[in-house]
Structures are given as structure tokens and as C-alpha cells.
Write a protein that holds these residues in place. Sequence first.
Motif, PDB file in Angstrom:
ATOM      1  N   ASP A  39     -18.658 -61.212  -1.454  1.00 17.18           N
ATOM      2  CA  ASP A  39     -19.177 -59.728  -1.607  1.00 17.18           C
ATOM      3  C   ASP A  39     -17.870 -58.826  -1.594  1.00 17.18           C
ATOM      4  O   ASP A  39     -18.041 -57.729  -2.344  1.00 17.18           O
ATOM      5  CB  ASP A  39     -20.347 -59.372  -0.849  1.00 17.18           C
ATOM      6  N   ALA A  40     -17.063 -59.125  -0.655  1.00 17.37           N
ATOM      7  CA  ALA A  40     -15.875 -58.209  -0.511  1.00 17.37           C
ATOM      8  C   ALA A  40     -14.980 -58.525  -1.766  1.00 17.37           C
ATOM      9  O   ALA A  40     -14.017 -57.545  -2.187  1.00 17.37           O
ATOM     10  CB  ALA A  40     -15.214 -58.893   0.935  1.00 17.37           C
ATOM     11  N   LEU A  41     -14.759 -59.674  -2.301  1.00 20.52           N
ATOM     12  CA  LEU A  41     -14.040 -60.060  -3.182  1.00 20.52           C
ATOM     13  C   LEU A  41     -14.209 -59.095  -4.501  1.00 20.52           C
ATOM     14  O   LEU A  41     -13.375 -58.555  -5.139  1.00 20.52           O
ATOM     15  CB  LEU A  41     -14.003 -61.405  -3.561  1.00 20.52           C
ATOM     16  N   PHE A  42     -15.719 -59.093  -4.667  1.00 16.32           N
ATOM     17  CA  PHE A  42     -16.111 -58.540  -6.111  1.00 16.32           C
ATOM     18  C   PHE A  42     -16.711 -57.082  -5.894  1.00 16.32           C
ATOM     19  O   PHE A  42     -16.759 -56.493  -6.712  1.00 16.32           O
ATOM     20  CB  PHE A  42     -17.228 -59.434  -6.579  1.00 16.32           C
ATOM     21  N   SER A  43     -16.498 -56.304  -4.527  1.00 17.18           N
ATOM     22  CA  SER A  43     -17.146 -55.319  -4.258  1.00 17.18           C
ATOM     23  C   SER A  43     -18.550 -55.097  -4.696  1.00 17.18           C
ATOM     24  O   SER A  43     -18.910 -54.086  -5.192  1.00 17.18           O
ATOM     25  CB  SER A  43     -16.265 -54.228  -4.806  1.00 17.18           C
ATOM     26  N   MET A  44     -19.318 -56.309  -4.651  1.00 16.85           N
ATOM     27  CA  MET A  44     -20.803 -56.495  -4.754  1.00 16.85           C
ATOM     28  C   MET A  44     -21.462 -56.760  -3.469  1.00 16.85           C
ATOM     29  O   MET A  44     -20.951 -57.632  -2.802  1.00 16.85           O
ATOM     30  CB  MET A  44     -21.013 -57.090  -6.130  1.00 16.85           C
ATOM     31  N   ARG A  45     -23.009 -56.432  -3.591  1.00 16.56           N
ATOM     32  CA  ARG A  45     -23.754 -56.994  -2.665  1.00 16.56           C
ATOM     33  C   ARG A  45     -23.980 -58.327  -2.734  1.00 16.56           C
ATOM     34  O   ARG A  45     -23.931 -59.094  -3.991  1.00 16.56           O
ATOM     35  CB  ARG A  45     -25.241 -56.346  -2.885  1.00 16.56           C
ATOM     36  N   MET A  46     -23.972 -59.120  -1.628  1.00 17.71           N
ATOM     37  CA  MET A  46     -24.271 -60.456  -1.747  1.00 17.71           C
ATOM     38  C   MET A  46     -25.079 -60.854  -2.590  1.00 17.71           C
ATOM     39  O   MET A  46     -25.282 -61.931  -3.191  1.00 17.71           O
ATOM     40  CB  MET A  46     -24.255 -61.169  -0.319  1.00 17.71           C
ATOM     41  N   SER A  47     -26.086 -60.356  -2.413  1.00 21.26           N
ATOM     42  CA  SER A  47     -27.739 -60.632  -3.310  1.00 21.26           C
ATOM     43  C   SER A  47     -27.270 -60.736  -4.917  1.00 21.26           C
ATOM     44  O   SER A  47     -27.607 -61.509  -5.520  1.00 21.26           O
ATOM     45  CB  SER A  47     -28.644 -59.632  -3.210  1.00 21.26           C
ATOM     46  N   GLU A  48     -26.287 -59.932  -5.252  1.00 18.93           N
ATOM     47  CA  GLU A  48     -25.761 -59.780  -6.685  1.00 18.93           C
ATOM     48  C   GLU A  48     -25.164 -60.760  -7.087  1.00 18.93           C
ATOM     49  O   GLU A  48     -25.060 -61.465  -7.925  1.00 18.93           O
ATOM     50  CB  GLU A  48     -25.055 -58.525  -7.112  1.00 18.93           C
ATOM     51  N   VAL A  49     -23.879 -61.356  -5.985  1.00 17.36           N
ATOM     52  CA  VAL A  49     -23.224 -62.357  -6.211  1.00 17.36           C
ATOM     53  C   VAL A  49     -23.971 -63.694  -6.340  1.00 17.36           C
ATOM     54  O   VAL A  49     -23.851 -64.319  -7.233  1.00 17.36           O
ATOM     55  CB  VAL A  49     -22.241 -62.601  -5.003  1.00 17.36           C
ATOM     56  N   VAL A  50     -24.905 -63.925  -5.422  1.00 16.18           N
ATOM     57  CA  VAL A  50     -25.820 -65.041  -5.425  1.00 16.18           C
ATOM     58  C   VAL A  50     -26.422 -65.203  -6.810  1.00 16.18           C
ATOM     59  O   VAL A  50     -26.527 -66.365  -7.315  1.00 16.18           O
ATOM     60  CB  VAL A  50     -26.748 -65.080  -4.428  1.00 16.18           C
ATOM     61  N   SER A  51     -27.023 -64.245  -7.168  1.00 13.81           N
ATOM     62  CA  SER A  51     -28.008 -63.980  -8.418  1.00 13.81           C
ATOM     63  C   SER A  51     -27.078 -64.374  -9.647  1.00 13.81           C
ATOM     64  O   SER A  51     -27.263 -64.950 -10.663  1.00 13.81           O
ATOM     65  CB  SER A  51     -28.727 -62.929  -8.727  1.00 13.81           C
TER      66      SER A  51
END
Length: 426
Positions: free
Chosen positions: A339-351
Motif C-alpha cells: 500500500d505504501a509502495l503503490f500509494s493505494m489502499r491495501m484493499s485495492e492492492v489485494v483485489s
Amino acid sequence: MNMSPLSPVSPQHDFFLVRQPILNREQRLVAYELLLRGTAQQQAAADGDAVAATASVIAHASDVGMEQVVGLQLAFIGVDAVALMSDFIRFLPHHRVVLEILSTVRATPALLARISALRQEGFRFALDNAACDTPEVQPLLPLIDVIKVDISLLAAEALPGLAQTLAVSRKKLLAGKVETPAQFEQCLALGFDFFQGYYFARPIILSGKKMSVSELAILHLLELIQGEADNREIERRIKHDAMLGLNLLRLVNTPAIGAGARVETLGQALLVLGRRQLRRWLQILLYVKPGAGAQGTSPLLQLATTRGKLLELMVERLRPGQQHEADIGFTVGIMSLMDALFSMRMSEVVSSVRVSSKVGDALLLRHGELGQMLALVERLEQADDGPATHAMLAQLRLSDAELRAIQLEAYEWVNGYVQGLSHATH
């Protein structure tokens, strides 16, 4: 007070080491502060014998080798007056450490003479969170290289005035307990040279943020591996990204892989690496930024790989022979900072990555055994040795000694692997 190098310096078995990253103004990892946590420290504090804790850190770092604990970085180690006057301080490699003088130390003539002598031997010194305009501290300043300020003890509006006062000393300034990007930006603007804290691991959520083409390519390759696609399909995908293919060939031709004869084709490279190594390399490669200089000094890369290896080793310790489960542990650890790497919420990363429910529950909710392990690792990073941390250790059926062994193995692996990866991507 001189101490025998035998009894107080013998490594204890009821503590674990914590290393906290210190970054420079370019966001490169330059040092770790080594801390002791666990029963040994609590007992030493209760007995009023704080030097025993410092002796144990020094003994253990010396016993296993400083390179294993901190890699190529410097080590900051807190010392009080008793530790400074003791013989065991010379067990440390002077070119690899910075001795951090605690704020309780008083500048007696004997202590000043001791610090001067150690400086002549090559030791460097930092001053921990002391008011530099007090008569007790003033005599120390000419002997100090770095002044550390715990910004959590200050109101944000008080920091500019303190920074201006400290600037007169012309010493390097280290901001401690920097926990948010906003705090980092403030300290950077005020002229601090070094920064300690986990602000770099805090995600800055950017609305509508999309992954780059190269990031998506790596994630798609990971999905192909998860789906057990054949090597020809994986090779075909890698050929679509010339830089990815070049880095893969560089990797398999490094001494760490030990391929023997020169590998010149992607097909050969995939056979040499194998699926497990390829998956791991791709997961770590997500944290490698093109043109970012020495990747071994990327704090996010170091922290993510350390988390991954710690969880893998914990699973191996608790579930011997279950390599697939250990690999899932590595995945959870390294994904925990995406989430820190991509500047995205973890829920978005997981999906986006479409992970299993076991991995998703660990990342999003800290549920399940892997979630408990991740939560424990996060507590360790913050040097939290409270009852809750020890309860989590007990729940996972891990002793302090087992945890320490896992940490040291993880640190050594990360130091070697990340350095090898840096060579392979440049």
C-alpha cells in the motif's frame, strides 16, 4: 568501573534484538539503531543495572558479526556512563558504529577524557535527546558528531526554534520518532540530516492511482506462476518487457545464484531459477525503482524483504517441512507494504493481485496465524516489548531465543539477497 569481558558480555538467551532504520535526506538507508528488548532488559532495569542490557547488545552483535546484524550500514548503540567507561566497548568495530550517549550521562572530567580517547581510536558519537544549552551538556558538544532529537516529545510549533538553536552547534541533526510523511517534510525543511521512524512505510493514498505498466507486468507474471503456467508462456510474457528480461539474465549470472556456466537465454534462466526463486525475485523486484541508485539502501525494500523472510522463517519453525506454507508467509510479509509502495489502499492492492483468502485476511484484518505473525513483526519494528507482544509470542509458541535466532537469520539473508539484487539490476 571496568567490566570483565567474560561474564557481563556473555550473550543472554531471553531477549531479542530490534533494529530501527535511520535514513538520510535522500531517503537512503544509512544506519540502524540497535535496541534490546525482552526479559533481559526488563530484569536489568528492575535491578538498576542498565549497563547489562548494553553489554548484551554489544556482545551479541560482536558474537554474530556486525555485518550479519546491519549489513553495510552503521549501527547506533545507546551507551550510558558505565558502558562508556567499561572495557567491553572496545569489542565493537569502531568504523561500523556510532555510540549514542544517553541523556542521563553527565560530563565529568573522567568521562570527557574517556570519550576523547575513544574518538582517537576512531569511534563516533551521537547525543541522545539532550538540551544542548545546559551546563551539563556543553562540554560534550565538541566531542559529538550527531545530535538526536525525539520529535514526539515536542509540539510541532516548538520544533523550528529548537532546530535553529541546534544549528549553531554545526553538528549533524537526527530527527527521531518521525512517524508521518508530514513530520518528515517539516524536519527536512528545518535542516535535519537524518531521520529515524517509519514514516516511509505509511501509505500516502492517491485517489485514482494506477499501477505502472512494469508493475502490472510483474503482477501478471506472479499470477501466471500461481496458476502454474508453463515456462514458454512465462518466457513469452517476460520478452514483452525488455528491462525485465535483461534484469533476469543479470540475476541468474550473479555469484549468489551459482549457475556455473554463463546463462544467455531467458529459457535457460527460468530453468536455473526455478519457480520458487522466480516468484520471490518478482515479488522483491516490485520494490526496486529504476534509477533509484543503490537499491540496498531503499528502506522500503529492506523492510518488506525483512518482513517476508521473518514470516517465512516463523512458519518453517512452527510447521517444519511445509515449504508451501512458508512461501505464503513470505508473500504476506512482502505484500504488507505494497500500500505504501503503490500509494493505494491495501484493499485495492489485494483485489488487484487476487490473493487467496488466507493472505487477504492476514493483510487486511491481521487474522489467522499469518496475520498474528505480521502483527507481531510490526510490534517488533516499533520496539514494543510490552505484555501484549510477549502474549503474541506465547500464542505463536515462540520463545525469545527462537525469535532472536529467526531475526538474525532473516537479517543475514536480506543483507545478502538485497545486495545481490542491486548488482543484478544495475
